[in-house]
Design an enzyme around this catalytic site. Structure first.
Site, PDB file in Angstrom:
ATOM      1  N   LYS A  79      21.251  53.013  32.840  1.00  0.00           N
ATOM      2  CA  LYS A  79      20.635  54.291  33.241  1.00  0.00           C
ATOM      3  C   LYS A  79      21.429  55.477  32.713  1.00  0.00           C
ATOM      4  O   LYS A  79      20.872  56.492  32.333  1.00  0.00           O
ATOM      5  CB  LYS A  79      20.631  54.413  34.776  1.00  0.00           C
ATOM      6  CG  LYS A  79      19.527  53.673  35.458  1.00  0.00           C
ATOM      7  CD  LYS A  79      19.287  54.238  36.856  1.00  0.00           C
ATOM      8  CE  LYS A  79      20.490  54.242  37.766  1.00  0.00           C
ATOM      9  NZ  LYS A  79      20.875  53.010  38.382  1.00  0.00           N
ATOM     10  N   GLY A  80      22.766  55.339  32.716  1.00  0.00           N
ATOM     11  CA  GLY A  80      23.622  56.438  32.293  1.00  0.00           C
ATOM     12  C   GLY A  80      23.365  56.800  30.841  1.00  0.00           C
ATOM     13  O   GLY A  80      23.249  57.968  30.458  1.00  0.00           O
ATOM     14  N   LEU A  81      23.249  55.771  30.031  1.00  0.00           N
ATOM     15  CA  LEU A  81      22.992  55.961  28.613  1.00  0.00           C
ATOM     16  C   LEU A  81      21.599  56.552  28.395  1.00  0.00           C
ATOM     17  O   LEU A  81      21.372  57.396  27.520  1.00  0.00           O
ATOM     18  CB  LEU A  81      23.065  54.575  27.957  1.00  0.00           C
ATOM     19  CG  LEU A  81      23.546  54.518  26.550  1.00  0.00           C
ATOM     20  CD1 LEU A  81      24.884  55.197  26.415  1.00  0.00           C
ATOM     21  CD2 LEU A  81      23.656  53.047  26.133  1.00  0.00           C
ATOM     22  N   GLU A 112      20.997  61.514  37.874  1.00  0.00           N
ATOM     23  CA  GLU A 112      20.964  60.054  37.812  1.00  0.00           C
ATOM     24  C   GLU A 112      21.500  59.488  39.122  1.00  0.00           C
ATOM     25  O   GLU A 112      22.566  59.905  39.591  1.00  0.00           O
ATOM     26  CB  GLU A 112      21.831  59.569  36.640  1.00  0.00           C
ATOM     27  CG  GLU A 112      21.753  58.064  36.474  1.00  0.00           C
ATOM     28  CD  GLU A 112      22.956  57.453  35.761  1.00  0.00           C
ATOM     29  OE1 GLU A 112      23.676  58.164  35.044  1.00  0.00           O
ATOM     30  OE2 GLU A 112      23.178  56.242  35.944  1.00  0.00           O
ATOM     31  N   CYS A 116      49.152  58.252  27.224  1.00  0.00           N
ATOM     32  CA  CYS A 116      49.573  58.362  28.619  1.00  0.00           C
ATOM     33  C   CYS A 116      50.639  57.300  28.936  1.00  0.00           C
ATOM     34  O   CYS A 116      51.777  57.443  28.494  1.00  0.00           O
ATOM     35  CB  CYS A 116      48.363  58.304  29.545  1.00  0.00           C
ATOM     36  SG  CYS A 116      48.707  59.114  31.118  1.00  0.00           S
ATOM     37  N   GLU A 123      40.924  60.587  24.264  1.00  0.00           N
ATOM     38  CA  GLU A 123      39.665  59.833  24.133  1.00  0.00           C
ATOM     39  C   GLU A 123      38.542  60.455  24.969  1.00  0.00           C
ATOM     40  O   GLU A 123      37.364  60.244  24.684  1.00  0.00           O
ATOM     41  CB  GLU A 123      39.868  58.357  24.512  1.00  0.00           C
ATOM     42  CG  GLU A 123      40.097  58.045  25.988  1.00  0.00           C
ATOM     43  CD  GLU A 123      41.555  58.149  26.436  1.00  0.00           C
ATOM     44  OE1 GLU A 123      42.331  58.871  25.763  1.00  0.00           O
ATOM     45  OE2 GLU A 123      41.916  57.540  27.456  1.00  0.00           O
ATOM     46  N   HIS A 160      44.848  62.304  27.688  1.00  0.00           N
ATOM     47  CA  HIS A 160      43.820  61.329  27.277  1.00  0.00           C
ATOM     48  C   HIS A 160      42.862  61.958  26.265  1.00  0.00           C
ATOM     49  O   HIS A 160      41.786  62.450  26.663  1.00  0.00           O
ATOM     50  CB  HIS A 160      43.049  60.840  28.498  1.00  0.00           C
ATOM     51  CG  HIS A 160      43.855  59.950  29.386  1.00  0.00           C
ATOM     52  ND1 HIS A 160      43.972  58.592  29.170  1.00  0.00           N
ATOM     53  CD2 HIS A 160      44.621  60.220  30.466  1.00  0.00           C
ATOM     54  CE1 HIS A 160      44.751  58.062  30.093  1.00  0.00           C
ATOM     55  NE2 HIS A 160      45.171  59.027  30.895  1.00  0.00           N
ATOM     56  N   SER A 209      20.852  45.922  38.506  1.00  0.00           N
ATOM     57  CA  SER A 209      21.780  46.966  38.067  1.00  0.00           C
ATOM     58  C   SER A 209      22.133  46.722  36.592  1.00  0.00           C
ATOM     59  O   SER A 209      21.641  45.763  35.992  1.00  0.00           O
ATOM     60  CB  SER A 209      23.032  46.966  38.944  1.00  0.00           C
ATOM     61  OG  SER A 209      23.612  45.688  38.909  1.00  0.00           O
ATOM     62  N   ILE A 245      20.480  49.523  50.628  1.00  0.00           N
ATOM     63  CA  ILE A 245      20.568  50.252  51.905  1.00  0.00           C
ATOM     64  C   ILE A 245      21.298  51.577  51.711  1.00  0.00           C
ATOM     65  O   ILE A 245      20.860  52.626  52.166  1.00  0.00           O
ATOM     66  CB  ILE A 245      21.297  49.389  52.954  1.00  0.00           C
ATOM     67  CG1 ILE A 245      20.418  48.194  53.326  1.00  0.00           C
ATOM     68  CG2 ILE A 245      21.653  50.214  54.197  1.00  0.00           C
ATOM     69  CD1 ILE A 245      21.068  47.209  54.264  1.00  0.00           C
ATOM     70  N   ARG A 265      50.779  60.440  37.262  1.00  0.00           N
ATOM     71  CA  ARG A 265      51.673  60.846  38.340  1.00  0.00           C
ATOM     72  C   ARG A 265      53.108  60.964  37.815  1.00  0.00           C
ATOM     73  O   ARG A 265      53.949  61.608  38.394  1.00  0.00           O
ATOM     74  CB  ARG A 265      51.629  59.755  39.418  1.00  0.00           C
ATOM     75  CG  ARG A 265      51.931  60.203  40.813  1.00  0.00           C
ATOM     76  CD  ARG A 265      51.781  59.033  41.798  1.00  0.00           C
ATOM     77  NE  ARG A 265      50.442  58.454  41.820  1.00  0.00           N
ATOM     78  CZ  ARG A 265      49.380  59.015  42.397  1.00  0.00           C
ATOM     79  NH1 ARG A 265      49.518  60.156  43.015  1.00  0.00           N
ATOM     80  NH2 ARG A 265      48.208  58.432  42.373  1.00  0.00           N
ATOM     81  N   THR A 285       8.736  44.888  37.720  1.00  0.00           N
ATOM     82  CA  THR A 285       8.507  46.338  37.603  1.00  0.00           C
ATOM     83  C   THR A 285       7.501  46.793  38.655  1.00  0.00           C
ATOM     84  O   THR A 285       7.706  47.798  39.334  1.00  0.00           O
ATOM     85  CB  THR A 285       8.003  46.674  36.184  1.00  0.00           C
ATOM     86  OG1 THR A 285       9.027  46.318  35.257  1.00  0.00           O
ATOM     87  CG2 THR A 285       7.658  48.143  36.040  1.00  0.00           C
TER      88      THR A 285
HETATM   89  N1  GLN Z   1      50.889  55.163  35.339  1.00  0.00           N
HETATM   90  C1  GLN Z   1      51.275  56.295  34.587  1.00  0.00           C
HETATM   91  C2  GLN Z   1      51.389  57.551  35.438  1.00  0.00           C
HETATM   92  O1  GLN Z   1      50.850  57.617  36.513  1.00  0.00           O
HETATM   93  C3  GLN Z   1      50.320  56.531  33.433  1.00  0.00           C
HETATM   94  C4  GLN Z   1      48.941  56.890  33.877  1.00  0.00           C
HETATM   95  C5  GLN Z   1      47.936  56.760  32.767  1.00  0.00           C
HETATM   96  O2  GLN Z   1      48.181  56.104  31.778  1.00  0.00           O
HETATM   97  N2  GLN Z   1      46.766  57.336  32.951  1.00  0.00           N
HETATM   98  O3  GLN Z   1      52.035  58.489  35.030  1.00  0.00           O
END
Ligand code: GLN
Length: 544
Positions: free
Chosen positions: A17-19, A139, A382, A518, A516, A13, A147, A471, A190
């Site tokens: 593969k993803g790249l 992929e 976040c 990113e 997020h 592994s 298995i 959450r 291989t």
């Molecule tokens: N733990 C926090 C929440 O659930 C922040 C979650 C996160 O950073 N993705 O709100």
């Protein structure tokens, strides 16, 4: 009708593969084709959402709110095509569907079996939603011979048989190890892997051979002969200096040409690789560097922060600088001996990323305080934004400010949310409900305040859409007192109830976001918040 490329892995592994799938898709796209990539994971979790980052690395969230494998992040970063729930499936999800159907009585008395019911569900998933794509790359996680992977291999075998000739291609990724004592590359693993795959009824068309040393022509011919492929279809995939050089490297080895040839396409346009040339040029020739301290919990495993790592690199590319990332364990900053100054003083920017649970939270809050007081560029994502609000509240006199995620508190600056508006209408949750798939997930709109830093970072936008996975939320009851103390809520949900972005106008660069960013950054299109943060870190580096 879409053509299908099935990508399997052999020998070991972690071959990337993803790249590889992402790079091949990028090369086909550069030739003008419309591509989509899907990931099949053989494990029994319904999705990776409930797995620890130590088990599975980052959980990648799509616009439509799916919690998916981190490979989907590579796919999006390399192709710019937004991934969807329909692009990642696990054995767990397939079994969940089949068992639900069985309980409803949908199978009309039949015995429900792996073949045909599980394999049919896998095929259905592969064939769904083809749109006007020219190529769909599938992929498969795991290694041939596992298995739990067998039903997936069986589904590939059947699809290869059922779809018209020239509509499918099998690419097998293997390892050609170098034995130091003998000074030789070894082709036997291989050969064995291809034999295993062939025993499942799949003859690969192309072998992508990962190797640390160049594969001599004689070994290429040997592999071709034993594995029943053409020597040109044995593609060496040597370790790359950076992931962004991989598409160019595979192109130079003829991967995309061989794939097209496998489909009988000989008149494809040459790829336009200008975008990748530019990315590699920026990456290879930085004109400066900055050091960013990321204060988190899963710092021992870079895969846990995969997209964050890449987005920081993209931010650097936007300014032609190298970004050195120092992964700092938040727990180091806790307690009386937490030597925060000596560790954070060398940083040109401090980032507190997303995370879950109380462990390390006081260290994260201490890092926010350091950044605020010392005027060091700060970016909270976040959980990092939540920590910035708790830190701000404590500074404003709410001594016991905390999050209900960490236990009961009298000053819940951050609290669990049980109702919110989504595109699908009002969402409701129980505080004691299931953990899997129940967070505020996927793309949500935020309204930006005019004249704010973020509005100018986003090029004057007044409304943005970013991906969420949490959450808990910053408690609206604290907005007014925190604003009075200098923490401005410059982004809010459209109904004005949920804080999305905070910033400090009296600070060189202090931004916290509940989403997020990113997840949406691309090497050829760095996310504005990361570009802005690295720009501020660069100013900081010039100062010190
Ligand atoms: N733990 C926090 C929440 O659930 C922040 C979650 C996160 O950073 N993705 O709100």
């Amino acid at each position: 009708m879409a053509r299908y490329i099935f990508i399997t892995g052999g020998v070991v592994s972690s071959l990337g593969k993803g790249l590889m799938a992402a790079s091949l898709a990028a090369l086909l796209q550069a030739r003008g084709y419309k591509v989509r990539i899907r990931k099949f994971d053989p494990y029994l979790n319904v999705d990776p959402g409930t797995m620890s980052p130590y088990q599975h690395g980052e959980v990648y969230v799509t616009d439509d709110g799916a919690e998916t494998d981190l490979d989907l992040g590579h796919y999006e970063r390399f192709t710019g095509v937004s991934a969807k729930q329909a692009d990642n499936v696990t054995s767990g999800r397939i079994y969940q569907q089949i068992i639900a159907r069985e309980r409803r009585g949908d199978y009309l008395g039949a015995t429900v079996q792996v073949v045909p019911h599980v394999t049919d569900a896998i095929k259905e998933f592969a064939l769904a939603d083809q749109g006007d794509h020219d190529f769909i790359l599938c992929e498969f996680g795991g290694t041939v011979g596992d298995i739990e992977g067998l039903p997936f291999m069986e589904a590939i075998r059947q699809l290869r048989n059922e779809l018209e000739p020239h509509r499918t291609l099998s690419v097998h990724v293997t390892l050609v190890p170098y034995i130091k004592a003998a000074g030789e590359l070894k082709t036997k693993p291989t050969q064995h892997s291809v034999r295993e795959l062939a025993s499942l009824g799949i003859q690969p068309d192309i072998l992508l051979c990962r190797a640390e040393h160049p594969i001599p022509d004689s070994d290429r011919r040997k592999i071709a002969q034993f594995c029943n492929v053409r020597p040109e279809a044995v593609i060496p995939a040597l370790d790359a200096p950076s992931i962004y050089t991989v598409p160019l490297q595979y192109h130079a080895e003829g991967l995309d040409r061989e794939v097209l040839r496998g489909f009988g396409i000989t008149d494809a346009p040459e790829p336009d690789l200008a975008r990748w040339d530019d990315v590699v040029e920026r990456f290879n020739h930085p004109e400066g560097e900055v050091t960013i301290g990321v204060v988190g919990k899963y710092v021992g495993l870079p895969d846990a922060y995969k997209s964050l790592n890449e987005a920081l690199v993209h931010g650097g590319m936007a300014h032609r600088v190298k970004v050195n990332i120092q992964w700092l364990d938040a727990e180091l900053f806790e307690g009386a001996d937490g030597d925060i100054a000596s560790r954070l003083e060398p940083m040109h920017g401090i980032l507190v990323p997303g995370g879950f649970g109380e462990r390390g939270s006081e260290g994260k809050i201490a890092s926010v305080r350091f950044a605020r007081e010392r005027g060091v560029p700060f970016f909270g994502i976040c959980l990092g934004m939540q920590m910035a609000c708790i830190e701000g509240a404590r500074a404003a006199g709410f001594e016991h400010a905390s999050s209900t995620e960490f236990g009961p508190t009298h000053e819940p600056v951050v609290g669990i949310i049980t109702e919110w508006m989504s595109k699908e209408g009002l969402q409701k949750r129980e505080a004691s409900g299931d953990l899997g798939g129940t967070m505020r997930l996927g793309a949500y709109e935020a309204k930006l305040a005019g004249n704010s830093r973020v509005s100018s970072v986003y090029g004057g936008a007044t409304s943005i859409s970013e991906r969420h996975r949490h959450r808990y939320e910053v408690n609206g009851a604290y907005v007014a007192p925190l604003e009075k103390d200098g923490l401005i809520f410059s982004g809010m949900s459209p109904d004005g109830l949920l804080p999305e972005i905070v910033e400090r106008p009296d600070h060189p660069w202090f931004v916290g976001v509940q989403f997020h960013p990113e997840l949406k950054s691309k090497p050829f299109d760095p996310h504005p918040l990361f570009a802005g943060f690295i720009g501020a870190a660069l100013d900081q580096a010039r100062l010190v």
